[in-house]
Scaffold this motif. Sequence first.
Motif, PDB file in Angstrom:
ATOM      1  N   SER A 141       0.787  -1.259  -0.112  1.00 37.65           N
ATOM      2  CA  SER A 141      -0.054   0.115  -0.223  1.00 37.65           C
ATOM      3  C   SER A 141       0.840   1.416   0.032  1.00 37.65           C
ATOM      4  O   SER A 141       0.571   2.325  -0.644  1.00 37.65           O
ATOM      5  N   ALA A 142       1.997   1.235   0.864  1.00 35.90           N
ATOM      6  CA  ALA A 142       2.788   2.129   0.963  1.00 35.90           C
ATOM      7  C   ALA A 142       3.565   2.466  -0.425  1.00 35.90           C
ATOM      8  O   ALA A 142       3.810   3.672  -0.884  1.00 35.90           O
ATOM      9  N   PHE A 143       3.948   1.552  -1.175  1.00 36.01           N
ATOM     10  CA  PHE A 143       4.731   1.463  -2.531  1.00 36.01           C
ATOM     11  C   PHE A 143       3.644   2.034  -3.635  1.00 36.01           C
ATOM     12  O   PHE A 143       4.179   2.936  -4.222  1.00 36.01           O
ATOM     13  N   ILE A 144       2.348   1.689  -3.501  1.00 37.94           N
ATOM     14  CA  ILE A 144       1.685   2.131  -4.667  1.00 37.94           C
ATOM     15  C   ILE A 144       1.222   3.801  -4.312  1.00 37.94           C
ATOM     16  O   ILE A 144       1.184   4.709  -5.167  1.00 37.94           O
ATOM     17  N   LYS A 145       1.085   4.187  -3.050  1.00 32.98           N
ATOM     18  CA  LYS A 145       0.866   5.503  -2.894  1.00 32.98           C
ATOM     19  C   LYS A 145       1.919   6.345  -3.082  1.00 32.98           C
ATOM     20  O   LYS A 145       1.472   7.473  -3.240  1.00 32.98           O
ATOM     21  N   SER A 146       3.097   5.977  -2.664  1.00 36.88           N
ATOM     22  CA  SER A 146       4.414   6.623  -3.016  1.00 36.88           C
ATOM     23  C   SER A 146       4.483   6.783  -4.737  1.00 36.88           C
ATOM     24  O   SER A 146       4.927   7.816  -5.061  1.00 36.88           O
ATOM     25  N   ILE A 147       4.176   6.003  -5.536  1.00 38.19           N
ATOM     26  CA  ILE A 147       4.334   6.150  -7.095  1.00 38.19           C
ATOM     27  C   ILE A 147       2.953   7.185  -7.299  1.00 38.19           C
ATOM     28  O   ILE A 147       2.996   7.822  -8.226  1.00 38.19           O
ATOM     29  N   ARG A 148       1.915   6.988  -6.726  1.00 42.61           N
ATOM     30  CA  ARG A 148       0.758   7.590  -6.942  1.00 42.61           C
ATOM     31  C   ARG A 148       0.984   9.091  -6.526  1.00 42.61           C
ATOM     32  O   ARG A 148       0.591  10.087  -7.339  1.00 42.61           O
ATOM     33  N   GLY A 149       1.659   9.239  -5.510  1.00 42.14           N
ATOM     34  CA  GLY A 149       2.342  10.536  -5.083  1.00 42.14           C
ATOM     35  C   GLY A 149       3.437  11.064  -5.858  1.00 42.14           C
ATOM     36  O   GLY A 149       3.938  12.115  -5.430  1.00 42.14           O
ATOM     37  N   SER A 150       3.922  10.695  -6.721  1.00 42.85           N
ATOM     38  CA  SER A 150       5.002  10.962  -7.686  1.00 42.85           C
ATOM     39  C   SER A 150       6.536  11.125  -6.839  1.00 42.85           C
ATOM     40  O   SER A 150       7.113  11.816  -7.025  1.00 42.85           O
ATOM     41  N   SER A 183      12.426  -1.701 -10.419  1.00 34.42           N
ATOM     42  CA  SER A 183      13.054  -0.386  -9.969  1.00 34.42           C
ATOM     43  C   SER A 183      12.653   0.687 -11.179  1.00 34.42           C
ATOM     44  O   SER A 183      12.389   1.674 -10.823  1.00 34.42           O
ATOM     45  N   GLN A 184      13.084   0.133 -12.382  1.00 30.07           N
ATOM     46  CA  GLN A 184      13.144   0.949 -13.492  1.00 30.07           C
ATOM     47  C   GLN A 184      11.485   1.395 -13.641  1.00 30.07           C
ATOM     48  O   GLN A 184      11.294   2.557 -13.933  1.00 30.07           O
ATOM     49  N   CYS A 185      10.586   0.387 -13.796  1.00 35.13           N
ATOM     50  CA  CYS A 185       9.162   0.622 -13.932  1.00 35.13           C
ATOM     51  C   CYS A 185       8.807   1.539 -12.883  1.00 35.13           C
ATOM     52  O   CYS A 185       7.745   2.322 -12.976  1.00 35.13           O
ATOM     53  N   ALA A 186       8.847   1.294 -11.515  1.00 36.49           N
ATOM     54  CA  ALA A 186       8.357   2.078 -10.391  1.00 36.49           C
ATOM     55  C   ALA A 186       8.893   3.484 -10.551  1.00 36.49           C
ATOM     56  O   ALA A 186       8.068   4.334 -10.313  1.00 36.49           O
ATOM     57  N   THR A 187      10.131   3.859 -10.866  1.00 41.40           N
ATOM     58  CA  THR A 187      10.439   5.070 -10.876  1.00 41.40           C
ATOM     59  C   THR A 187      10.092   5.805 -12.187  1.00 41.40           C
ATOM     60  O   THR A 187       9.736   7.020 -12.203  1.00 41.40           O
ATOM     61  N   TYR A 188       9.909   5.233 -13.279  1.00 42.38           N
ATOM     62  CA  TYR A 188       9.172   5.841 -14.421  1.00 42.38           C
ATOM     63  C   TYR A 188       7.730   5.940 -14.080  1.00 42.38           C
ATOM     64  O   TYR A 188       7.161   7.318 -14.518  1.00 42.38           O
ATOM     65  N   LEU A 189       6.973   5.086 -13.445  1.00 39.95           N
ATOM     66  CA  LEU A 189       5.765   5.391 -13.322  1.00 39.95           C
ATOM     67  C   LEU A 189       5.529   6.623 -12.252  1.00 39.95           C
ATOM     68  O   LEU A 189       4.644   7.371 -12.338  1.00 39.95           O
ATOM     69  N   ALA A 190       6.595   6.704 -11.078  1.00 42.61           N
ATOM     70  CA  ALA A 190       6.370   7.634 -10.145  1.00 42.61           C
ATOM     71  C   ALA A 190       6.537   9.168 -11.022  1.00 42.61           C
ATOM     72  O   ALA A 190       6.005  10.115 -10.456  1.00 42.61           O
ATOM     73  N   CYS A 191       7.444   9.140 -11.816  1.00 45.94           N
ATOM     74  CA  CYS A 191       7.845  10.560 -12.689  1.00 45.94           C
ATOM     75  C   CYS A 191       6.748  10.657 -13.614  1.00 45.94           C
ATOM     76  O   CYS A 191       6.923  11.700 -14.411  1.00 45.94           O
ATOM     77  N   SER A 192       5.614   9.871 -13.858  1.00 49.22           N
ATOM     78  CA  SER A 192       4.709  10.069 -14.991  1.00 49.22           C
ATOM     79  C   SER A 192       3.725  11.305 -14.374  1.00 49.22           C
ATOM     80  O   SER A 192       3.428  11.140 -13.202  1.00 49.22           O
ATOM     81  N   PRO A 193       3.123  11.856 -15.464  1.00 48.61           N
ATOM     82  CA  PRO A 193       2.095  12.606 -14.916  1.00 48.61           C
ATOM     83  C   PRO A 193       0.696  11.895 -14.681  1.00 48.61           C
ATOM     84  O   PRO A 193       0.754  10.530 -15.092  1.00 48.61           O
ATOM     85  N   LYS A 194       0.066  12.379 -13.768  1.00 45.35           N
ATOM     86  CA  LYS A 194      -1.037  11.157 -12.947  1.00 45.35           C
ATOM     87  C   LYS A 194      -2.650  11.923 -13.646  1.00 45.35           C
ATOM     88  O   LYS A 194      -2.815  12.880 -13.469  1.00 45.35           O
ATOM     89  N   SER A 195      -3.370  10.673 -13.856  1.00 45.41           N
ATOM     90  CA  SER A 195      -4.955  10.979 -13.947  1.00 45.41           C
ATOM     91  C   SER A 195      -5.412   9.646 -13.706  1.00 45.41           C
ATOM     92  O   SER A 195      -5.074   8.565 -14.121  1.00 45.41           O
ATOM     93  N   ASN A 196      -6.529   9.920 -13.110  1.00 49.56           N
ATOM     94  CA  ASN A 196      -7.234   8.919 -12.757  1.00 49.56           C
ATOM     95  C   ASN A 196      -8.723   8.777 -13.547  1.00 49.56           C
ATOM     96  O   ASN A 196      -9.873   8.218 -13.203  1.00 49.56           O
ATOM     97  N   ALA A 197      -8.688   9.599 -14.536  1.00 45.01           N
ATOM     98  CA  ALA A 197      -9.809   9.966 -15.424  1.00 45.01           C
ATOM     99  C   ALA A 197     -10.618   8.513 -16.053  1.00 45.01           C
ATOM    100  O   ALA A 197     -11.609   8.530 -15.999  1.00 45.01           O
ATOM    101  N   ALA A 198      -9.745   7.679 -16.631  1.00 40.72           N
ATOM    102  CA  ALA A 198     -10.276   6.233 -17.053  1.00 40.72           C
ATOM    103  C   ALA A 198     -11.109   5.540 -15.883  1.00 40.72           C
ATOM    104  O   ALA A 198     -12.017   5.055 -16.107  1.00 40.72           O
ATOM    105  N   TYR A 199     -10.151   5.402 -14.766  1.00 41.84           N
ATOM    106  CA  TYR A 199     -10.689   4.728 -13.554  1.00 41.84           C
ATOM    107  C   TYR A 199     -12.018   5.342 -13.203  1.00 41.84           C
ATOM    108  O   TYR A 199     -12.984   4.616 -13.053  1.00 41.84           O
ATOM    109  N   MET A 200     -12.108   6.698 -13.105  1.00 42.60           N
ATOM    110  CA  MET A 200     -13.483   7.333 -12.693  1.00 42.60           C
ATOM    111  C   MET A 200     -14.462   7.256 -13.780  1.00 42.60           C
ATOM    112  O   MET A 200     -15.609   6.946 -13.293  1.00 42.60           O
ATOM    113  N   ALA A 201     -14.267   7.174 -14.929  1.00 44.92           N
ATOM    114  CA  ALA A 201     -15.199   6.961 -16.112  1.00 44.92           C
ATOM    115  C   ALA A 201     -15.961   5.652 -16.217  1.00 44.92           C
ATOM    116  O   ALA A 201     -17.018   5.453 -16.236  1.00 44.92           O
ATOM    117  N   ILE A 202     -15.109   4.821 -16.006  1.00 41.84           N
ATOM    118  CA  ILE A 202     -15.818   3.045 -15.914  1.00 41.84           C
ATOM    119  C   ILE A 202     -16.402   3.095 -14.544  1.00 41.84           C
ATOM    120  O   ILE A 202     -17.573   2.477 -14.814  1.00 41.84           O
TER     121      ILE A 202
END
Length: 425
Positions: free
Chosen positions: A245-254, A319-338
């Motif tokens: 949970s901490a891992f996911i929230k850290s990536i979501r929080g960039s 590690s490469q994937c996690a850091t890439y996702l953390a540095c990506s712009p965030k949007s939950n629009a698709a999640y909210m739409a469905i």
Amino acid sequence: MNAPLAERLRPKTLADYISQTHLVGNQGILTNQIKLGVIPSMIFWGPPGIGKTTLANIIATESGRPFYTLSAINSGVKDVREVIDKAKQSGGLFTTKNPILFIDEIHRFSKSQQDSLLQAVEKGWVTLIGATTENPSFEVISALLSRCQVYILKPFEKTDLESLLHRAIKEDTILSEKNITLKETTALIKLSGGDARKLLNIFELIINAEATNDIVITDKHVLENVQNNTVRYDKTGDQHYDIISAFIKSIRGSDPNAAVYWLARMIEGGEDPKFVARRLLILASEDIGNANPTALVIANNTFQAVSTIGFPESRIILSQCATYLACSPKSNAAYMAIGEAQQLVKETGDLSVPLDIRNAPTKLMKELGYGDNYKYAHNYEGGFANQEFLPEEIKHSKLYDPGNNARENAHREFLKQRWKDKYNY
């Protein structure tokens, strides 16, 4: 030495089992199967501490069957075959009393280990009950899954967990000798994360820390004791759910620093790399989505690579994937739409597909007007024709609201140019 509270309080019958009324209530599926004496092979899917092992034990007891158990963490193909051989000797072929083989954390079994179960299940030498916290569609091979019923165990409600605490105070041979007052339960339930086993472990920790038999449980009291005994109350091994949970929230929080720290914690703790990769795959769509569509591609490639390579090299890919996702712009629009769309479906039911966008493969369908007035977009300027695609009853519904980022702002302008007021967010 006394057994832990969670073990002392483990239900022995369906009547004592908490929650899961859809399975074990008066008209529950498993209740009826036990009454009929016909128990199919099955997979229990649900969060930790929900009672999967307990339920398997109860089914064996109430159906009068021999019970064998294996843990996927420390069992191999040899162990599986030895248990199957024992089961074959203790139960007749295709009888209603064939032994039950319970495999905890079956999602951790390799393909070859799962393959070793197929013949025993197919021939009726054993009735398999597997327990998993992971989606069996991803973790159980299709040949085995097709031979099993999948039953979902639902998370405990707050009232279920409070009932469990009161039951412990009243019925446990040790706790019932004390004068325990449950003044507040919020901290206990929050720290447990809905895990009944963890809840009872924390509760017992608090009780044992008191020198008196007159004990008043408050949220402050719980938090103070738990903070002073972190290692003790995490000994059940369920801490990794807090860490993921901490891992996911850290990536979501960039925050890539925090992301790789929690990743390292999981790696050092021996976490399954596919478990981590799957969470990254979900996050790439749920929390990044169209703000950076490449994130999903990278996460999917990460999952495939990790599945092929394994540890220790997979740590680099994760590690490469996690850091890439953390540095990506965030949007939950698709999640909210469905989510909005599913809610609309629940509210409006089975609305008819408009005639003009129905398929017309037969002469009768064409005569009934199927496909009439359909505008083939490629025949129009810019590849766009202004046509309604939603049912008449909900034609003004807006479900997708692009996020405020460079890519989705472009989506927003695209939609405005074509649909004008319809997509004028």
